[in-house]
Design a protein around this motif. Structure first.
Motif, mmCIF file in Angstrom:
data_model
loop_
_atom_site.group_PDB
_atom_site.id
_atom_site.type_symbol
_atom_site.label_atom_id
_atom_site.label_comp_id
_atom_site.label_asym_id
_atom_site.label_seq_id
_atom_site.Cartn_x
_atom_site.Cartn_y
_atom_site.Cartn_z
ATOM 1 N N ASP A 1 -6.662 -6.478 -6.149
ATOM 2 C CA ASP A 1 -5.620 -5.567 -6.605
ATOM 3 C C ASP A 1 -5.277 -5.965 -8.036
ATOM 4 O O ASP A 1 -4.583 -6.951 -8.276
ATOM 5 C CB ASP A 1 -4.397 -5.681 -5.695
ATOM 6 C CG ASP A 1 -3.347 -4.614 -5.980
ATOM 7 O OD1 ASP A 1 -3.331 -4.081 -7.116
ATOM 8 O OD2 ASP A 1 -2.536 -4.320 -5.087
ATOM 9 N N ARG B 1 -7.681 6.682 -10.513
ATOM 10 C CA ARG B 1 -7.440 7.501 -9.328
ATOM 11 C C ARG B 1 -6.156 8.281 -9.482
ATOM 12 O O ARG B 1 -5.350 8.017 -10.372
ATOM 13 C CB ARG B 1 -7.428 6.661 -8.057
ATOM 14 C CG ARG B 1 -6.410 5.557 -7.980
ATOM 15 C CD ARG B 1 -6.719 4.641 -6.799
ATOM 16 N NE ARG B 1 -5.756 3.567 -6.649
ATOM 17 C CZ ARG B 1 -4.810 3.533 -5.731
ATOM 18 N NH1 ARG B 1 -4.685 4.533 -4.878
ATOM 19 N NH2 ARG B 1 -3.968 2.518 -5.643
ATOM 20 N N SER C 1 -9.621 1.537 -4.630
ATOM 21 C CA SER C 1 -8.475 2.243 -4.060
ATOM 22 C C SER C 1 -7.915 1.558 -2.825
ATOM 23 O O SER C 1 -6.702 1.569 -2.591
ATOM 24 C CB SER C 1 -8.880 3.677 -3.688
ATOM 25 O OG SER C 1 -9.296 4.383 -4.828
ATOM 26 N N TYR D 1 -3.507 5.747 -0.316
ATOM 27 C CA TYR D 1 -4.817 5.614 0.316
ATOM 28 C C TYR D 1 -4.635 5.480 1.824
ATOM 29 O O TYR D 1 -3.790 4.714 2.292
ATOM 30 C CB TYR D 1 -5.546 4.384 -0.227
ATOM 31 C CG TYR D 1 -6.906 4.158 0.405
ATOM 32 C CD1 TYR D 1 -8.040 4.731 -0.143
ATOM 33 C CD2 TYR D 1 -7.039 3.363 1.545
ATOM 34 C CE1 TYR D 1 -9.287 4.544 0.436
ATOM 35 C CE2 TYR D 1 -8.282 3.168 2.125
ATOM 36 C CZ TYR D 1 -9.397 3.752 1.568
ATOM 37 O OH TYR D 1 -10.624 3.566 2.140
ATOM 38 N N SER E 1 -5.793 9.933 -1.552
ATOM 39 C CA SER E 1 -6.273 9.270 -2.763
ATOM 40 C C SER E 1 -7.606 9.862 -3.210
ATOM 41 O O SER E 1 -8.456 10.198 -2.389
ATOM 42 C CB SER E 1 -6.436 7.769 -2.498
ATOM 43 O OG SER E 1 -6.971 7.111 -3.621
ATOM 44 N N ASN F 1 -6.902 11.250 3.696
ATOM 45 C CA ASN F 1 -6.880 10.268 2.612
ATOM 46 C C ASN F 1 -6.594 11.000 1.308
ATOM 47 O O ASN F 1 -7.490 11.554 0.677
ATOM 48 C CB ASN F 1 -8.209 9.524 2.524
ATOM 49 C CG ASN F 1 -8.215 8.524 1.377
ATOM 50 O OD1 ASN F 1 -7.172 8.053 0.946
ATOM 51 N ND2 ASN F 1 -9.396 8.219 0.878
ATOM 52 N N SER G 1 0.813 -1.217 0.000
ATOM 53 C CA SER G 1 0.000 0.000 0.000
ATOM 54 C C SER G 1 0.841 1.259 0.000
ATOM 55 O O SER G 1 0.393 2.312 -0.412
ATOM 56 C CB SER G 1 -0.931 -0.002 1.216
ATOM 57 O OG SER G 1 -0.186 -0.055 2.412
ATOM 58 N N VAL H 1 -10.647 9.345 -6.379
ATOM 59 C CA VAL H 1 -11.142 8.496 -7.458
ATOM 60 C C VAL H 1 -11.908 9.318 -8.492
ATOM 61 O O VAL H 1 -12.671 10.224 -8.143
ATOM 62 C CB VAL H 1 -12.050 7.384 -6.891
ATOM 63 C CG1 VAL H 1 -12.775 6.632 -8.007
ATOM 64 C CG2 VAL H 1 -11.220 6.414 -6.050
ATOM 65 N N GLN I 1 -16.507 6.995 -3.807
ATOM 66 C CA GLN I 1 -15.122 6.656 -4.132
ATOM 67 C C GLN I 1 -14.660 5.396 -3.414
ATOM 68 O O GLN I 1 -13.964 4.569 -3.995
ATOM 69 C CB GLN I 1 -14.213 7.839 -3.800
ATOM 70 C CG GLN I 1 -14.426 9.031 -4.714
ATOM 71 C CD GLN I 1 -13.578 10.222 -4.328
ATOM 72 O OE1 GLN I 1 -13.337 10.463 -3.152
ATOM 73 N NE2 GLN I 1 -13.124 10.976 -5.317
#
Length: 400
Positions: free
Chosen positions: A325, A240, A362, A245, A292, A290, A34, A294, A218
């Motif tokens: 993933d 994204r 994500s 994330y 991240s 966060n 991650s 989307v 998201q």
């Protein structure tokens, strides 16, 4: 759809591994974690008879979902070894011709080998649940609907493994300038502050009530947006910004707001709204942790009761589709999940099912990680939000 019977060991089909197969007990591969770190993951051969609950699973359902998804394109950056596109194409053709309709269990045992997925020598996998929420929205900005959900920006590019160095080590995507130079893409906070408002080619797909509704869409990777005239706009995952994330529920648990068992998605979103979503308020500050963000594709839905499409481009099937993933696993591969979770009621019970990789998200990062799709609306959403359970994750690879 699945059995709650106790696991039994039975012999199924011809796949009882010979000594030569067992000699390679542990096959090691690498995957990106991650935060960009390298993880060692291992695939250990397992006989079908040793999959808990496999003999009770409704494999006719799983085979139908596999047949609809098995021809999805395989990205060139896959880290998995031992996967043969030719073998996948062969077994896909057989499934679509109807082989296995009379005996789906024999189809899986004849055409696949099973492997236990372990990360860093630990055979522990983590499973969550997701659903497609319905939220209100507007195609035009109004006072009530002022938060934009953006389409994929034209200057966003996916980074290759070779490019993930220096300032890009923890990123999966970046901004490509007119001269070809790469820079980190704006994070959630910058985008919420208007970083994309005047960027050429960026389309606003719809306007939502607030950044909590946007965050919910998201996290789920998709959403049904009920427009003011009653029509339904479907948002689906388009990409994204590549920034890391951060699990906000975990942040609140670390702050002592709730225990892990108490922290559901509803608890999280209620906390954010209660503490304010305006700039500088505590709820908004939490969301910005966060980084991240989307982006979505969008289409008006002429059949609003149908299930949404996953990242594979195929409609999802409740309790048979998983998000994985996709940097590691190809879409269309079957997996087997063995876990205990409250998937039919508030009581935990065995969840032992063949699932098909059809989506991504994500938060779905790493080899031993999957998100189980529960369906449309509030009732599936209530069940999905309770799923944060550990178990074992098995990969089914087609035989070459």
């Amino acid at each position: 759809m699945s059995s709650s019977l106790p696991a039994r060991r039975r012999r199924h089909g011809p796949l009882h591994f010979a000594a030569v197969a067992l000699a390679a007990l542990l096959s090691a591969f690498t995957a990106v974690g991650s935060r960009g770190e390298t993880l060692q993951y291992h695939l250990t051969p397992v006989a079908f008879r040793d999959l808990p609950g496999f003999s009770e699973d409704r494999l006719d359902e799983a085979l139908k979902v596999f047949a609809r998804t098995c021809d999805r394109p395989v990205r060139s950056e896959k880290l998995i070894q031992g996967f043969s596109p030719a073998a996948q194409a062969k077994v896909c053709a057989l499934a679509r011709k109807g082989e296995g309709a009379s005996d789906p269990r024999a189809f899986f045992t004849r055409h696949f080998r099973t492997y236990l997925v372990a990360v860093d020598s630990t055979a522990d996998a983590f499973f969550t649940g997701y659903f497609q929420p319905e939220i209100p929205g507007s195609l035009v900005r109004t006072k009530a609907f002022a938060t934009p959900a953006y389409g994929l920006p034209p200057d966003l590019v996916t980074l290759s493994r070779q490019q993930k160095v220096g300032a890009f080590a923890d990123l999966t995507a970046a901004r490509k300038g007119p001269d070809g130079a790469l820079t980190p893409y704006p994070d959630r906070g910058a985008i919420e502050d208007g970083a994309l408002e005047k960027l050429p080619g960026v389309k606003t797909q719809v306007f939502l009530r607030d950044n909590v509704d946007l965050f919910l869409a998201q996290v789920q990777g998709s959403a049904r947006v009920r427009l003011q005239d009653g029509r339904v706009l479907r948002l689906s995952f388009a990409g994204r910004n590549g920034q890391p994330y951060t699990a906000l529920a975990r942040v609140l648990v670390q702050r002592g707001v709730a225990t892990p068992a108490e922290m559901t998605m509803r608890r999280l979103t209620d906390w954010i709204r209660e503490h304010g979503v305006a700039r500088g308020e505590a709820g908004d500050d939490l969301l910005r942790l966060n980084r991240s963000f989307v982006f979505f594709d969008a289409r008006l839905d002429t059949r609003p009761d149908e299930q949404p499409e996953g990242g594979s481009g195929v409609a999802l099937t409740p309790l048979r589709s998983i998000a994985i993933d996709s940097r590691i696993w190809p879409y269309g591969l079957p997996f087997f999940i063995d876990a205990r979770m409250p998937w039919r009621s508030a009581e935990s019970e065995p969840f032992q099912r063949v699932m098909i990789a059809q989506d991504t998200g994500s938060a779905i990062v790493g080899p031993a990680r999957a998100d189980v799709y529960f369906g449309l609306g509030d009732t599936p959403g209530a069940r999905a939000s309770e799923i944060r359970h550990h178990g074992r994750f098995y990969l089914l690879l087609p035989i070459d």
